[in-house]
Design a protein around this motif. Structure first.
Motif, PDB file in Angstrom:
ATOM      1  N   PHE A 159      19.059  13.910  -9.964  1.00 26.24           N
ATOM      2  CA  PHE A 159      19.984  14.219 -10.940  1.00 26.24           C
ATOM      3  C   PHE A 159      19.482  15.215 -11.945  1.00 26.24           C
ATOM      4  O   PHE A 159      18.175  15.003 -12.510  1.00 26.24           O
ATOM      5  N   ASP A 160      20.204  15.913 -12.533  1.00 28.17           N
ATOM      6  CA  ASP A 160      19.917  17.177 -13.301  1.00 28.17           C
ATOM      7  C   ASP A 160      20.158  17.142 -14.179  1.00 28.17           C
ATOM      8  O   ASP A 160      21.531  17.795 -15.033  1.00 28.17           O
ATOM      9  N   SER A 161      19.843  16.524 -15.778  1.00 31.23           N
ATOM     10  CA  SER A 161      20.444  16.697 -16.804  1.00 31.23           C
ATOM     11  C   SER A 161      20.482  17.658 -17.983  1.00 31.23           C
ATOM     12  O   SER A 161      21.121  17.353 -19.016  1.00 31.23           O
ATOM     13  N   GLY A 162      20.088  18.892 -17.029  1.00 33.31           N
ATOM     14  CA  GLY A 162      20.646  20.496 -17.803  1.00 33.31           C
ATOM     15  C   GLY A 162      21.481  20.356 -16.893  1.00 33.31           C
ATOM     16  O   GLY A 162      21.948  21.314 -17.721  1.00 33.31           O
ATOM     17  N   ALA A 163      22.258  19.976 -15.841  1.00 30.25           N
ATOM     18  CA  ALA A 163      23.167  21.154 -15.123  1.00 30.25           C
ATOM     19  C   ALA A 163      24.719  20.784 -16.143  1.00 30.25           C
ATOM     20  O   ALA A 163      24.883  19.045 -16.531  1.00 30.25           O
ATOM     21  N   THR A 164      25.961  21.155 -16.749  1.00 30.26           N
ATOM     22  CA  THR A 164      26.548  21.062 -17.629  1.00 30.26           C
ATOM     23  C   THR A 164      28.053  21.329 -16.239  1.00 30.26           C
ATOM     24  O   THR A 164      28.940  20.483 -16.606  1.00 30.26           O
ATOM     25  N   GLN A 165      27.674  20.809 -14.642  1.00 32.26           N
ATOM     26  CA  GLN A 165      29.198  20.886 -13.787  1.00 32.26           C
ATOM     27  C   GLN A 165      28.031  20.145 -12.370  1.00 32.26           C
ATOM     28  O   GLN A 165      27.118  20.136 -12.359  1.00 32.26           O
ATOM     29  N   VAL A 166      28.065  19.763 -11.963  1.00 33.47           N
ATOM     30  CA  VAL A 166      27.670  19.211 -10.274  1.00 33.47           C
ATOM     31  C   VAL A 166      26.804  18.487 -10.599  1.00 33.47           C
ATOM     32  O   VAL A 166      25.198  19.507 -10.270  1.00 33.47           O
ATOM     33  N   PRO A 167      25.649  18.205 -11.588  1.00 31.00           N
ATOM     34  CA  PRO A 167      25.073  17.508 -11.884  1.00 31.00           C
ATOM     35  C   PRO A 167      23.906  16.577 -10.324  1.00 31.00           C
ATOM     36  O   PRO A 167      22.697  16.867 -10.843  1.00 31.00           O
ATOM     37  N   VAL A 168      24.293  16.612 -10.119  1.00 30.99           N
ATOM     38  CA  VAL A 168      23.606  15.763  -8.785  1.00 30.99           C
ATOM     39  C   VAL A 168      23.298  16.655  -7.695  1.00 30.99           C
ATOM     40  O   VAL A 168      24.022  17.410  -7.019  1.00 30.99           O
ATOM     41  N   ARG A 169      22.003  16.948  -8.283  1.00 32.24           N
ATOM     42  CA  ARG A 169      21.320  17.859  -6.906  1.00 32.24           C
ATOM     43  C   ARG A 169      20.336  17.525  -5.572  1.00 32.24           C
ATOM     44  O   ARG A 169      19.967  16.497  -5.801  1.00 32.24           O
ATOM     45  N   ILE A 170      20.457  18.093  -4.475  1.00 31.25           N
ATOM     46  CA  ILE A 170      19.478  17.986  -3.399  1.00 31.25           C
ATOM     47  C   ILE A 170      18.625  19.208  -3.094  1.00 31.25           C
ATOM     48  O   ILE A 170      18.919  20.268  -3.460  1.00 31.25           O
ATOM     49  N   PHE A 171      17.539  19.102  -3.037  1.00 32.28           N
ATOM     50  CA  PHE A 171      16.388  20.060  -3.028  1.00 32.28           C
ATOM     51  C   PHE A 171      15.691  19.838  -0.874  1.00 32.28           C
ATOM     52  O   PHE A 171      15.073  18.561  -1.252  1.00 32.28           O
ATOM     53  N   ARG A 172      15.899  20.889  -0.064  1.00 32.42           N
ATOM     54  CA  ARG A 172      15.448  19.908   1.182  1.00 32.42           C
ATOM     55  C   ARG A 172      14.291  21.430   1.822  1.00 32.42           C
ATOM     56  O   ARG A 172      14.396  22.351   0.916  1.00 32.42           O
ATOM     57  N   GLU A 173      13.629  21.038   1.630  1.00 33.46           N
ATOM     58  CA  GLU A 173      12.373  21.710   2.898  1.00 33.46           C
ATOM     59  C   GLU A 173      12.968  21.856   4.230  1.00 33.46           C
ATOM     60  O   GLU A 173      13.291  20.637   4.854  1.00 33.46           O
ATOM     61  N   GLU A 174      12.327  23.102   4.656  1.00 32.46           N
ATOM     62  CA  GLU A 174      12.330  23.001   6.088  1.00 32.46           C
ATOM     63  C   GLU A 174      11.353  23.608   6.467  1.00 32.46           C
ATOM     64  O   GLU A 174      11.517  24.711   6.016  1.00 32.46           O
ATOM     65  N   TRP A 175      11.124  22.971   8.146  1.00 32.12           N
ATOM     66  CA  TRP A 175       9.491  23.741   8.264  1.00 32.12           C
ATOM     67  C   TRP A 175       9.735  24.496   9.796  1.00 32.12           C
ATOM     68  O   TRP A 175      10.464  24.463  10.810  1.00 32.12           O
ATOM     69  N   ASP A 176       9.080  25.910   9.953  1.00 30.63           N
ATOM     70  CA  ASP A 176       9.312  26.745  11.181  1.00 30.63           C
ATOM     71  C   ASP A 176       7.242  26.815  11.971  1.00 30.63           C
ATOM     72  O   ASP A 176       6.826  27.447  10.452  1.00 30.63           O
ATOM     73  N   TYR A 177       6.691  25.450  12.126  1.00 30.03           N
ATOM     74  CA  TYR A 177       6.363  26.025  12.868  1.00 30.03           C
ATOM     75  C   TYR A 177       5.652  26.777  13.307  1.00 30.03           C
ATOM     76  O   TYR A 177       4.345  27.184  13.680  1.00 30.03           O
ATOM     77  N   ASN A 178       6.549  27.278  14.221  1.00 24.92           N
ATOM     78  CA  ASN A 178       6.060  28.112  15.012  1.00 24.92           C
ATOM     79  C   ASN A 178       5.990  29.881  14.292  1.00 24.92           C
ATOM     80  O   ASN A 178       4.574  30.885  14.710  1.00 24.92           O
ATOM     81  N   ALA A 179       7.121  29.766  12.984  1.00 22.51           N
ATOM     82  CA  ALA A 179       6.371  31.312  12.251  1.00 22.51           C
ATOM     83  C   ALA A 179       5.655  30.922  11.262  1.00 22.51           C
ATOM     84  O   ALA A 179       4.900  31.577  10.213  1.00 22.51           O
ATOM     85  N   GLY A 180       5.188  29.250  10.969  1.00 22.24           N
ATOM     86  CA  GLY A 180       4.023  28.852   9.825  1.00 22.24           C
ATOM     87  C   GLY A 180       4.607  29.261   8.582  1.00 22.24           C
ATOM     88  O   GLY A 180       4.107  29.385   7.706  1.00 22.24           O
ATOM     89  N   THR A 181       6.184  29.462   8.830  1.00 20.99           N
ATOM     90  CA  THR A 181       6.815  29.355   6.861  1.00 20.99           C
ATOM     91  C   THR A 181       7.527  28.079   7.241  1.00 20.99           C
ATOM     92  O   THR A 181       7.542  26.981   7.766  1.00 20.99           O
ATOM     93  N   TYR A 182       7.791  28.157   5.971  1.00 24.70           N
ATOM     94  CA  TYR A 182       8.940  26.927   5.683  1.00 24.70           C
ATOM     95  C   TYR A 182      10.046  27.288   4.663  1.00 24.70           C
ATOM     96  O   TYR A 182       9.729  27.990   3.735  1.00 24.70           O
ATOM     97  N   THR A 183      11.028  26.651   4.144  1.00 21.00           N
ATOM     98  CA  THR A 183      12.375  27.301   3.271  1.00 21.00           C
ATOM     99  C   THR A 183      12.158  26.135   2.478  1.00 21.00           C
ATOM    100  O   THR A 183      12.324  24.314   2.477  1.00 21.00           O
ATOM    101  N   VAL A 184      12.816  26.648   1.284  1.00 25.68           N
ATOM    102  CA  VAL A 184      12.884  25.054  -0.039  1.00 25.68           C
ATOM    103  C   VAL A 184      14.450  25.928  -0.020  1.00 25.68           C
ATOM    104  O   VAL A 184      14.868  27.296  -0.593  1.00 25.68           O
TER     105      VAL A 184
END
Length: 258
Positions: A159-184
């Motif tokens: 829950f984002d207490s600083g949000a004035t709209q749509v206050p529920v947030r998802i932070f998602r990490e996914e990894w690409d081990y072949n590339a040795g990287t990840y995204t958020v």
């Protein structure tokens, strides 16, 4: 560099007794051989405080979906020959770093060392992680899930207490081990039900937060392009609910040594 947790090196507890029951229980609970240090800092000149971010390899074999990144803070009182210890588990390293920063650790001192770890795939990942690290008490974590099976990911529902709209947030990490990287990526939802529906169905990229959608056109187009390039694959519900596949394949999570 030896990344195994060495109590003497990281916490310097020799000759010190736990100041309370919680500290004593934590020392007994953690097995150094289970913990891989991702980042650490010890204050100077007195060395009275230690801060550690570590990966708990034992969590892989515990409750399915449980967080695997642990933040640990130790304060030594040399005048009394005692110490206090506190810890907190998180799905992703930036939330662990935020927890330590809130307890007095300088942000730049708890950064993951570059070159030894899975790297951010793009600038948007770096921006979202920095936002989490420096968010203070802005996010109230409601739930998390860690999957170190294919596809490897974590998500944090907050829950984002600083949000004035749509206050529920998802932070998602996914990894690409072949590339040795990840995204958020960060997604914004009106309520928890809508967020969980997205996690169940994965209909497309996470919906961008309104504060990003209100950016100038160029920044918005960049964010949308980045989000689409990292659009989530069809993730089995087993990975979301925490139920492991029939034949699990152990994978390293973000922040683990390559």
């Amino acid at each position: 560099m030896n990344n195994a947790l060495d109590w003497a090196f990281y916490f310097d507890l020799d000759g010190l007794a736990p100041a309370d029951d919680v500290s004593e229980e934590l020392v007994e609970m953690f097995r150094p051989s289970d913990l891989t240090v991702l980042a650490h800092h010890r204050t100077e000149p007195n060395g009275s405080h230690s801060f550690v971010v570590a990966h708990d390899v034992s969590a892989t074999w515990g409750v399915p979906g449980a967080p695997q990144v642990v933040a640990m803070a130790v304060a030594r009182d040399l005048s009394r020959s005692t110490f206090t210890m506190d810890s907190s588990y998180h799905a992703a390293a930036p939330f662990a770093q935020n927890w330590l920063i809130e307890r007095g650790c300088p942000p730049e001192r708890i950064a993951l060392a570059s070159g030894n770890f899975v790297a951010p795939a793009d600038d948007l990942t770096v921006q979202v992680e920095q936002k989490i690290r420096m968010s203070g008490a802005r996010y109230e974590v409601l739930d998390t899930c860690t999957s170190d099976f294919d596809p490897s990911e974590t998500w944090t529902l907050a829950f984002d207490s600083g949000a004035t709209q749509v206050p529920v947030r998802i932070f998602r990490e996914e990894w690409d081990y072949n590339a040795g990287t990840y995204t958020v990526r960060e997604g914004a939802f009106a309520d928890v039900s809508a967020a969980r529906s997205w996690l169940d169905d994965r209909p497309g990229p996470l919906p961008a937060p309104p504060e990003d959608r209100l950016d100038n056109g160029s920044a918005l187009r960049t964010r949308v392009a980045l989000a689409r390039s990292a659009s989530p694959s069809a993730t089995p519900k087993a990975a979301v609910t925490g139920t492991p596949p029939a034949k699990p394949v152990q994978r390293p999570i973000q922040g683990r040594l390559l």
